[in-house]
Scaffold this motif. Structure first.
Motif, short mmCIF file in Angstrom:
data_model
loop_
_atom_site.label_atom_id
_atom_site.label_comp_id
_atom_site.label_asym_id
_atom_site.label_seq_id
_atom_site.Cartn_x
_atom_site.Cartn_y
_atom_site.Cartn_z
N MET A 96 0.05 -44.78 -45.31
CA MET A 96 -0.49 -43.50 -44.87
C MET A 96 0.19 -42.33 -45.60
N MET A 97 1.50 -42.44 -45.84
CA MET A 97 2.22 -41.38 -46.58
C MET A 97 1.66 -41.21 -47.99
N TYR A 98 1.24 -42.32 -48.59
CA TYR A 98 0.70 -42.29 -49.95
C TYR A 98 -0.58 -41.47 -50.02
N GLU A 99 -1.36 -41.46 -48.94
CA GLU A 99 -2.68 -40.81 -49.00
C GLU A 99 -2.78 -39.54 -48.17
N ASN A 100 -1.78 -39.22 -47.36
CA ASN A 100 -1.86 -38.03 -46.51
C ASN A 100 -1.44 -36.78 -47.27
N PRO A 101 -2.20 -35.66 -47.17
CA PRO A 101 -1.87 -34.45 -47.94
C PRO A 101 -0.54 -33.81 -47.56
N ALA A 102 -0.02 -34.10 -46.35
CA ALA A 102 1.24 -33.49 -45.93
C ALA A 102 2.46 -34.19 -46.51
N THR A 103 2.28 -35.39 -47.07
CA THR A 103 3.43 -36.16 -47.56
C THR A 103 3.33 -36.53 -49.04
N ARG A 104 2.15 -36.55 -49.60
CA ARG A 104 2.01 -36.94 -51.00
C ARG A 104 2.17 -35.72 -51.89
N GLY A 105 3.14 -35.76 -52.81
CA GLY A 105 3.35 -34.59 -53.66
C GLY A 105 4.58 -34.71 -54.53
N LYS A 106 5.22 -33.59 -54.79
CA LYS A 106 6.30 -33.54 -55.77
C LYS A 106 7.54 -34.32 -55.34
N GLN A 107 7.78 -34.47 -54.06
CA GLN A 107 9.00 -35.15 -53.59
C GLN A 107 8.68 -36.50 -52.94
N PHE A 108 7.68 -37.16 -53.47
CA PHE A 108 7.26 -38.43 -52.87
C PHE A 108 8.34 -39.51 -53.04
N SER A 109 9.01 -39.54 -54.19
CA SER A 109 10.07 -40.53 -54.41
C SER A 109 11.20 -40.36 -53.41
N GLU A 110 11.56 -39.10 -53.16
CA GLU A 110 12.62 -38.82 -52.18
C GLU A 110 12.20 -39.25 -50.78
N LEU A 111 10.93 -39.01 -50.45
CA LEU A 111 10.42 -39.38 -49.14
C LEU A 111 10.47 -40.90 -48.94
N ILE A 112 10.07 -41.64 -49.96
CA ILE A 112 10.10 -43.12 -49.87
C ILE A 112 11.55 -43.62 -49.79
N PHE A 113 12.45 -42.99 -50.54
CA PHE A 113 13.88 -43.33 -50.46
C PHE A 113 14.39 -43.16 -49.03
N ALA A 351 -3.42 -43.76 -37.84
CA ALA A 351 -4.09 -43.93 -39.13
C ALA A 351 -5.46 -43.26 -39.12
N VAL A 352 -6.17 -43.35 -38.00
CA VAL A 352 -7.47 -42.68 -37.88
C VAL A 352 -7.29 -41.17 -37.94
N VAL A 353 -6.25 -40.65 -37.26
CA VAL A 353 -5.95 -39.21 -37.32
C VAL A 353 -5.67 -38.79 -38.75
N SER A 354 -4.89 -39.61 -39.48
CA SER A 354 -4.56 -39.32 -40.87
C SER A 354 -5.81 -39.27 -41.75
N LEU A 355 -6.78 -40.12 -41.44
CA LEU A 355 -8.04 -40.14 -42.20
C LEU A 355 -8.82 -38.83 -42.02
N ILE A 356 -8.75 -38.27 -40.83
CA ILE A 356 -9.55 -37.07 -40.51
C ILE A 356 -8.90 -35.81 -41.07
N GLU A 357 -7.57 -35.80 -41.20
CA GLU A 357 -6.87 -34.58 -41.66
C GLU A 357 -7.23 -34.25 -43.10
N ARG A 358 -7.69 -33.01 -43.31
CA ARG A 358 -8.13 -32.59 -44.65
C ARG A 358 -7.06 -31.84 -45.42
N SER A 359 -6.04 -31.34 -44.75
CA SER A 359 -4.95 -30.63 -45.41
C SER A 359 -3.69 -30.78 -44.58
N GLU A 360 -2.56 -30.32 -45.14
CA GLU A 360 -1.29 -30.44 -44.42
C GLU A 360 -1.25 -29.58 -43.16
#
Length: 486
Positions: A96-113, A351-360
């Motif tokens: 979900m982090m990979y596809e959600n607009p609030a988490t996918r971005g410039k600091q994705f490597s740090e987030l996964i760490f 996961a369903v909520v994450s699908l509906i969210e269009r922006s952070e």
């Protein structure tokens, strides 16, 4: 104390070592690329491979009942099952982090760490039988989580949620550590296996030990959002990015309850009738507060947060049962089975909520689901399964989770607690049915977001499939858990 590290220790701890090494890979690649983020798909694949290898090693070494590093870590059935549950829930949250607009971005490597190190803390937490090591696992898990919430691309509510969680979490950690100091001062040990046989007697004869155990329990009550220590949960669940919220509501809750179970299983409740009574009333209050408050919520994530509080009350019934039971394997198995059921249901709902969210900055209210069944019939059916299962409607997995939990309580004579659980389950049906009614009975434009969300969609379908399949064949799984915890 001299701690010698042998080959057996390294083999038993190999899941922890592998997970930590894999957490470093995305950061190392980013550094070598001149602080340029690699393809997020590659980062998430590395993380999932790391989690997969960790799970494989836990299956090989996890249920051996052996201790590592001079009895600091115990790799028994409880460690194995709760760690595997945390890994499964974390894998879903990472997707979900990979596809959600609030988490996918410039600091994705740090987030996964941070996410992988939080899972590392979880495994330490459930494997630890030394209360100081429990604290280390708790803090590694929690500190990573505070940063994950604060890293959201949403600029206001997530920062407020991270600060609230950090301040209140630090306070709870201080209470826990204060309790540990009294346990050590009165018993001469902080190793759970050392005072397990004498805990009931110590609680009865030594007021300082009772004081210490009460504070340790209070620290756990905060982490698993037991009322009245639940006030942080709705704000943090609502303010955190949805994938991080699902991570907290499933993996973090599962391992926190597993560690709590290890402490309660020392039979301390047998030695103090007052503590036993207080714990029972905490369970009743938590169930009732969570369900009544959830009825009044329109924000979908906030409703699920209060639902989570109510489920903590149900699980506390199982913990109390384990704390007084002579045959604790059945009671402990009912707790673990319910944690599995709750984690899968909640992961799917978020996961369903994450699908509906269009922006952070997106906010999903229950009323916003109008027309979802018309536009996305398959996903609406999955959300219906999640809601009915959370309510405990047969033949979904949630029904059998509650059945095992409450039957264990009845077997130990806690009939009134089981009746409160059933009554609260009836109350909860109202707010779990409301999203279903809105989806199917009201016209609207609810739909999934425009960007590609294939992996999250697969997560939803897999969760719905597991709920139905395991619900229909829950007996063999429960027997397997009970055998490994026996």
């Amino acid at each position: 104390m001299n701690i010698t590290v042998g080959l057996t220790d390294v083999l038993l701890a190999s899941p922890l070592i592998v997970l930590f090494l894999f957490s470093l890979i995305p950061l190392t690649i980013k550094t070598l690329r001149g602080n340029s983020e690699q393809n997020p798909a590659a980062t998430i694949v590395i993380a999932l491979i790391g989690l997969g290898l960790t799970a494989g090693l836990l299956l090989v070494f996890g249920g051996s009942d052996k201790t590592a590093f001079n009895n600091q870590l115990l790799f028994d059935g409880l460690t194995q099952w709760s760690s595997l549950l945390a890994i499964i829930a974390s894998a879903g949250a990472l997707v979900m982090m990979y596809e959600n607009p609030a988490t996918r971005g410039k600091q994705f490597s740090e987030l996964i760490f941070l996410a992988l190190n939080s899972v590392l803390g979880m495994i330490i937490l459930v494997a630890a039988v030394n209360l100081i090591t429990v604290f280390i696992g708790l803090e590694l898990m929690s500190l990573s989580l505070y940063l994950m919430i604060a890293m959201s691309h949403e600029q206001k509510i997530s920062k407020e949620a991270a600060m609230k969680y950090f301040v209140l979490g630090s306070f709870a950690s201080a209470i826990f550590l204060y309790g540990v100091s009294f346990v050590f001062g009165s018993s001469g040990s902080v190793n759970i296996t050392d005072f397990m046989q004498s805990a009931a007697t110590l609680v009865k004869t030594n007021k300082l030990f009772l004081f210490g155990i009460v504070f340790v329990i209070l620290g756990f009550c905060f982490k698993v959002s037991i009322a009245p220590f639940h006030a942080w949960a709705p704000d943090v669940y609502q303010g955190a990015p949805t994938p991080v919220t699902s991570f907290m509501a499933t993996a973090v809750k599962a391992v926190s309850f597993a560690a709590f179970l290890r402490v309660i299983a020392t039979q301390t409740l047998v030695g103090s009738q007052n503590l036993f009574d207080v714990m029972q009333w905490l369970a009743v209050i938590t169930m009732t507060v969570g369900n009544v408050a959830a009825i009044m919520q329109n924000n979908f994530k906030r409703m699920l947060a209060y639902s989570s509080v109510a489920h903590s009350g149900y699980l506390l019934v199982g913990l109390i049962t384990s704390g007084i039971s002579q045959n604790s394997a059945y009671s402990a198995s009912s707790v673990m089975f319910y944690l599995f059921a709750y984690s899968i249901m909640t992961l799917g709902a978020f996961a369903v909520v994450s699908l509906i969210e269009r922006s952070e900055n997106a906010v999903v209210n229950t009323d916003d689901l109008a027309g979802f069944a018309k536009n996305q019939p398959a996903l609406a059916m999955c959300l219906t399964i999640f809601m009915l299962s959370l309510a405990g409607i047969p033949p979904a997995l949630g029904f059998f989770g509650k059945f095992y939990l409450f039957s264990a309580a009845v077997n130990e004579g806690l009939l009134w607690l089981a009746l409160w659980g059933v009554l609260n389950s009836v109350i909860s049906v109202y707010y779990y049915l409301r999203p279903i009614v809105v989806m199917y009975m009201k016209d609207g434009e609810a739909d999934v977001a425009d960007h590609s969300l294939h992996a999250t969609t697969v997560t939803v379908y897999v969760c719905a499939f597991i709920i139905i399949l395991v619900g229909l064949f829950s007996g063999p799984l429960f027997d397997l858990v009970e055998k490994s915890l026996g």
